[in-house]
Structure formats: structure tokens, C-alpha cells
Scaffold this motif. Structure first.
Motif, short mmCIF file in Angstrom:
data_model
loop_
_atom_site.label_atom_id
_atom_site.label_comp_id
_atom_site.label_asym_id
_atom_site.label_seq_id
_atom_site.Cartn_x
_atom_site.Cartn_y
_atom_site.Cartn_z
N ALA A 166 3.96 2.33 2.50
CA ALA A 166 4.26 1.23 3.42
C ALA A 166 5.74 0.86 3.39
CB ALA A 166 3.41 0.01 3.09
N GLY A 167 6.46 1.40 2.42
CA GLY A 167 7.90 1.11 2.40
C GLY A 167 8.31 0.11 1.34
N ASN A 205 16.57 0.30 10.40
CA ASN A 205 16.55 1.57 9.70
C ASN A 205 17.42 1.53 8.45
OD1 ASN A 205 16.66 4.18 8.85
ND2 ASN A 205 17.20 5.05 10.84
N PRO A 212 0.84 -1.18 0.00
CA PRO A 212 0.00 0.00 0.00
C PRO A 212 0.89 1.24 0.00
CG PRO A 212 -0.29 -1.28 2.03
CD PRO A 212 0.73 -1.98 1.22
#
Ligand code: ADP
Length: 594
Positions: A236-237, A504, A233
Motif C-alpha cells: 500500500a506504500g 509521485n 497492508p
């Protein structure tokens, strides 16, 4: 060649009559402009042609010429680092030739450069017998990739000429005396995209593809030769995950198919990829990458073709004995192109308007992934790992494209908008994602790491699942209702989520985690659990442990930032933690005795 005549134009679909000599899948030149099209249906002498270029302005009466050839890609040196469109037109060269940012229609330029010279080193000699797939020599194509020149499919015999030298793609490099006479061969071969390239044997993929991303490598691993779907979506990354895989996965070649995402997103990829550096070589990742770009402002039919173009290129490098990763973003846009063409052909629509053959097309694509023994006398092994992004409208994974994809892929990385909103990245949902390769990969990793890795992973996953059940109870009756033991479960699960799963991508150290570091980190968290439970057994209270380990748990949380070169530091934390637990038990004992 035979001329037909256009009778109807409907967007990217053109009907032409007088085509009785043409065949389905033939490539045609359509209209006065000579647009490139492919016959997708024949009814008597009327051909339905999907046109890969904008059809505005062409109309009935204009000529259609068939070439008798199938939609094919050119394979040879000069292909790496390139950006192509869905039918392998080189976007940079296009821009130079046409002096335009837009694709000028009817422009006819070869996919691969014809004037560059390539240094060829022969690895076979005159007099050697060779067969299809045999490597006759190599070209150092980029700083990191050696292009292996293979005898094309269908050719075998004795080499009558071969030498080192500098050649363009059109020049004869070697000659084979075949049963049907002498055959002059170049560095270039062609292959029809809709047909998988042949191989000797397909084998079970069992070696994991390391990505350096903890949530993937540890919990939802993919194998070299495996297939994965990643629903993404917006926000979302998805892009970050794909960049990370392109950068860090331990494969030789990456093919990235950008398929009809919004124009500016694809421009991002085109701009960003050349900037990304492969940490293992220090070179731009383009040195091992091929980009295929179809933005949504390019014609819909070219989008349909792009994933076949991509996977054919991937197969070519697989055949050289390389491991290849192909990423398609997004297969939903590809399926929409399929739906649009089907609608124009007035086919009977299936689920949500997609053609009834959607499922078989999706399956055909993913089946071209895999680990194989390549053609040739050398028993070379190569693999294609296919990763397809799906963008289900509204995040609804029950829609046909997602469902048909899930039927054929064995890994599902469920990116989750809610996690992304909470800034939990990568936002892969640990409860709904899965990998059916876990067992094989677990065995491989136990061996590789010389430990009971698969049990550790299973245990960590159990804690996460228990946590979600406990959360439900907490929601209903509050945290006070939980036993000490359950509260410890919640605490360790939290550590797994925040200290291990969250990673990260933009931190220099955290962006990539080796297998050994993953083991050290997971072992640290699970040792905390073992020690804490033992302390509780010896009489310490949950709250005493939590209060007494604030600093230690903080060090555990920061273990992700410990450089790969200093993994001994993680062992130090573990030892300090054990010591601290003993102290807590002893102190607790003292308070109780006092
Ligand atoms: P999508 O492509 O699904 O729309 P992006 O990949 O562009 O989403 O991600 C949106 C934002 O989420 C990124 O700009 C970044 O700030 C953040 N993000 C995603 N993944 C990570 C990650 N692994 N580490 C840190 N930030 C991330």
C-alpha cells in the motif's frame, strides 16, 4: 549480585529459582553463556525472565545472575547515525567484533563507542550553579546535529571544574559539587527504557510538522508532538510514506524502529536509509537519524523492548530542545511479541489472545510523545511526534491492535490497497483518514499563509465527500441523471484527487511540496471551480466548459511539476484560466444569439 538456577526454559522465557533478592525489571545474565534477560514476573523466589537472545541449548541447572539494574540505554555522543538492535546493541560493531552477520550470543559490547574522542565546548563556567537538564556544553556530533550535554537527572550544584577539550565517553568532563559531595560527570548518561524521562510540563501541540506530502499537510496534518497511526497492508506504500517523512519532515532528529517486519524488509531499510539525502542539508539523512532494527529472525523479546529503546532515545533529544519524529514499523509485530510472552507466562488471554494490558501498553507508548518544557533552568521546548505503522491481518482494522491504537492517537492515515492497485499514491484514503489536529493546524496555517487556508481545505474536502455520494448515484442510474452542477462537482473533485492528492515520491519535483506551493496549487483548482460555476451562472454549459478548457486543465494537472523556484507560473495558469472562462461565456453567448 545473587545467583539463581534455571528450572525451565520455554523459548524466550526462562524460569529461575533462588532469586528472592531480585526485583521485577532487573536485568540478568542467563545460563553459562550469560544471555541478557529481564525479569518480568516474580513469584516467591521464582523469577520469570524474558531473554533477549536465542535460548536454544541452555537448560535447567545453569546459573542466573542478576545485575540489579533495569534495562537501560546509553545516551551520549556517538548515538546518531547508529543502527542498534532492540536492546541497543550496535549492529555494525557487533558484526566487526564477532565477524558474523548473526548476533553472537552473550557478546558484551557497550552501546556507544568508548574510544572515539569528542570535542566538547563548555557553555557554562566554573562557579555556575546548574541543575538537572541544564546544558553545560556541546559536541558537534554530525554535520547537522549539535549534541547538547545535559546535567543528568537528580544532580544539581556548583560547577567546580569544566573545560573545553577532547574526551572519550568514559573521561570526566565536568565536576559538580552537590549536597552529597563532589560528582564527576562524563558525556554519557544512562536511562531505564521503561520509564519516561522527566520534564517540567506537557503542552498542547499546535505547530504542524510539515512533511511536504500534500495529502498529509493539507488534509490530515500532524503536529510536532502529535501521534499518528498508519495502517499498511502489503504494497500500500507504507515504506514509501515513512521514507518520505524521514526525508522531508521539518524535525531535527528521526528515530526509526523497525520492529519484526520480515528480515529482508528491514535489510532494505538498513541499506536504503543511508542512501537517502536530506534535501535541506544535502547530507545523508543518517546524519540526523537513529535506526533500531529487529527483524523477525531476532528473538521475540528484543522486539518487545525495541520501541521502548527507541522512545527513550527520542526523549533524550527532545530534552535537548529538539523536535524528534519516531516511527515504529510495525507496532503489530510488537504487539505479537507481547502476546507471545503473555502466552508463555500463561496469563489470562484477552481479545484475540492479546494480553488484557495491550491497551494500556499501547497508550503508555504513545503518551511518551508530546510537546514539553524540558527540565533545566532554561525553559527549553522539545517535542516527540510518534508515528506507528500497524499491519492488521487481512486489512481488518477492527482487530485489537488497531483499535487500541486509534483510542490514543489523533491522526489516522488509512493506506488503502484498492487505491494502491489503481496506482493512486500516496494511497491514503481521503474518506476514512482523519486528523483531530485539523482545527489547531488550520489556525496556524491561516496565520502562516495569511489567507483563509482552513476554509479552502474544508471546501475541497466537502467536494471529495460529495463526489463519493454522487458516484453512488452514477453507479445506480448513470451519469446522465446528474445535474450540470453535480457534474461540475465531479470534475473538480477529480482534479483534486489526481492533480493534488496524487504525488509521485520518485519525481524530483513532485516528491516534496512546500506550504506555499500547496496553497498555490489548491487555490488554482478551487479558482477553476469558482470561475466555472460563474460561467455556468452566466449561461455556459458544463460540456462547453469542459471542452473549452482541455488545454488549461492539462496545465493545472502538470502544476505539480513546477519547481518551487517558479511558483509565479502557477499564478500565470490561473490568469489564463480566468481569461479562457470569459471567452467561453462570450462564445456561448454568441452561439445562443446566432
Ligand atoms: P509497503 O511497504 O506498504 O508494502 P511500499 O511502500 O513498498 O509498500 O510501496 C509499494 C510500491 O508502491 C512502491 O514500490 C512504489 O512503486 C509504489 N508507491 C508507493 N507510494 C508511492 C508514491 N508516493 N509515489 C509513487 N509510487 C509509490
Amino acid at each position: 549480585m545473587k545467583n539463581g538456577k534455571i528450572i525451565k526454559v520455554s523459548g524466550p522465557l526462562v524460569m529461575a529459582e533462588g532469586m528472592e533478592e531480585a526485583n521485577i525489571q532487573d536485568i540478568c545474565r542467563v545460563g553459562e553463556l550469560g544471555l541478557i534477560g529481564e525479569i518480568i514476573e516474580m513469584r516467591r523466589d521464582v523469577a520469570s525472565i524474558q531473554v533477549y537472545e536465542e535460548t536454544s541449548g541452555i537448560g535447567p541447572g545453569e546459573p542466573v545472575v542478576t545485575t540489579g539494574e533495569a534495562l537501560s540505554v546509553e545516551l551520549g555522543p556517538g548515538i546518531i547515525s547508529q543502527m542498534f538492535d532492540g536492546i541497543q546493541r550496535p549492529l555494525d560493531t557487533f558484526r566487526e567484533v564477532t565477524q558474523s552477520n548473526y548476533l553472537v550470543r552473550g557478546t558484551n559490547i557497550p552501546a556507544l563507542n568508548r574510544t572515539n574522542k569528542w570535542d566538547f565546548k563548555a557553555t557554562k563556567n566554573v562557579g555556575d550553579y546548574v541543575q538537572a537538564g541544564d546544558i553545560v556544553g556541546t559536541v558537534k556530533e554530525t554535520k547537522v546535529i549539535e549534541h547538547r550535554i545535559m546535567v543528568p537527572f537528580g544532580v544539581s550544584g556548583k560547577l567546580t571544574s569544566i573545560q573545553d577539550g577532547s574526551f572519550t565517553l568514559d573521561e570526566t568532563v565536568y565536576v559538580i559539587e552537590t549536597e552529597n559531595g563532589s560528582k564527576e560527570l562524563t558525556l554519557l548518561q544512562k536511562w531505564p527504557v521503561r520509564q519516561g524521562r522527566p520534564f517540567k510540563k506537557k503542552m498542547n501541540p499546535h505547530t504542524p510538522m510539515a512533511t511536504g506530502q500534500r495529502v498529509i499537510d493539507t488534509f490530515f496534518p500532524i503536529t510536532k508532538g502529535g501521534a499518528a497511526a498508519v495502517p499498511g497492508p502489503f504494497g500500500a506504500g507504507k515504506t514509501v510514506v515513512q521514507h518520505q517523512i524521514a526525508k522531508y519532515s521539518d524535525v531535527d532528529i528521526v528515530v526509526y524502529v523497525g520492529c519484526g517486519e520480515r528480515g529482508n524488509e528491514m535489510t532494505d531499510v538498513l541499506n536504503e536509509f543511508p542512501e537517502l539525502v536530506d534535501p535541506s542539508t544535502g547530507e545523508s539523512i543518517m546524519e540526523r537519524t537513529i535506526l533500531i532494527a529487529n527483524t523477525s529472525n531476532m528473538p521475540v523479546a528484543a522486539r518487545e523492548a525495541s520501541i521502548y529503546t527507541g522512545i527513550t532515545i527520542a526523549e533524550y533529544f527532545r530534552d535537548m530542545g529538539y523536535s524528534v519524529a519516531i516511527m515504529a514499523d510495525s507496532t503489530s509485530r510488537w504487539a505479537e511479541a507481547l502476546r507471545e510472552m503473555s502466552g508463555r507466562l500463561e496469563e489470562m488471554p484477552g481479545d484475540e489472545g492479546y494480553p488484557a494490558y495491550l491497551g494500556s501498553r499501547v497508550a503508555e507508548y504513545y503518551e511518551r510523545a508530546g510537546r514539553v518544557l524540558a527540565l533545566g533552568s532554561e525553559d527549553r521546548e522539545g517535542s516527540i511526534t510518534a508515528i506507528g505503522a500497524v499491519s492488521p491481518p487481512g486489512g481488518d482494522t477492527s482487530e485489537p491492535v488497531t483499535q487500541n491504537t486509534l483510542r490514543v492517537v489523533k491522526v489516522f492515515w488509512a493506506l488503502d490497497a484498492t487505491l494502491a492497485q489503481k496506482r493512486h499514491f500516496p494511497s491514503m484514503n481521503w474518506l476514512s483518514s482523519y486528523s483531530l489536529y485539523s482545527t489547531e493546524v488550520g489556525e496556524y496555517m491561516n496565520d502562516f499563509l495569511q489567507t483563509n487556508w482552513s476554509e479552502m481545505v474544508q471546501h475541497a474536502m466537502n467536494l471529495l465527500q460529495e463526489e463519493s455520494e454522487l458516484e453512488e448515484i452514477v453507479r445506480l442510474v448513470g451519469v446522465e441523471s446528474l445535474s450540470e452542477k453535480d457534474r461540475m462537482t465531479m470534475s473538480i473533485a477529480e482534479s483534486i484527487r489526481e492533480d493534488y492528492l496524487q504525488q509521485n515520491a520518485f519525481d524530483d519535483v513532485d516528491t516534496y511540496t512546500s506550504r506555499n506551493k500547496q496553497l498555490a496549487m489548491l487555490d488554482l483548482i478551487l479558482s477553476l471551480e469558482t470561475e466555472a460555476r460563474e460561467a455556468m451562472r452566466l449561461g455556459a454549459y458544463y460540456q462547453e466548459i469542459i471542452d473549452g478548457t482541455v488545454e488549461l486543465r492539462d496545465r493545472i494537472a502538470r502544476s505539480k511539476y513546477i519547481p518551487e523556484s517558479n511558483l509565479a507560473e502557477i499564478e500565470n495558469i490561473k490568469n489564463d484560466m480566468k481569461k479562457r472562462m470569459h471567452e467561453i461565456v462570450a462564445e456561448g453567448g454568441m452561439t445562443k444569439n446566432a
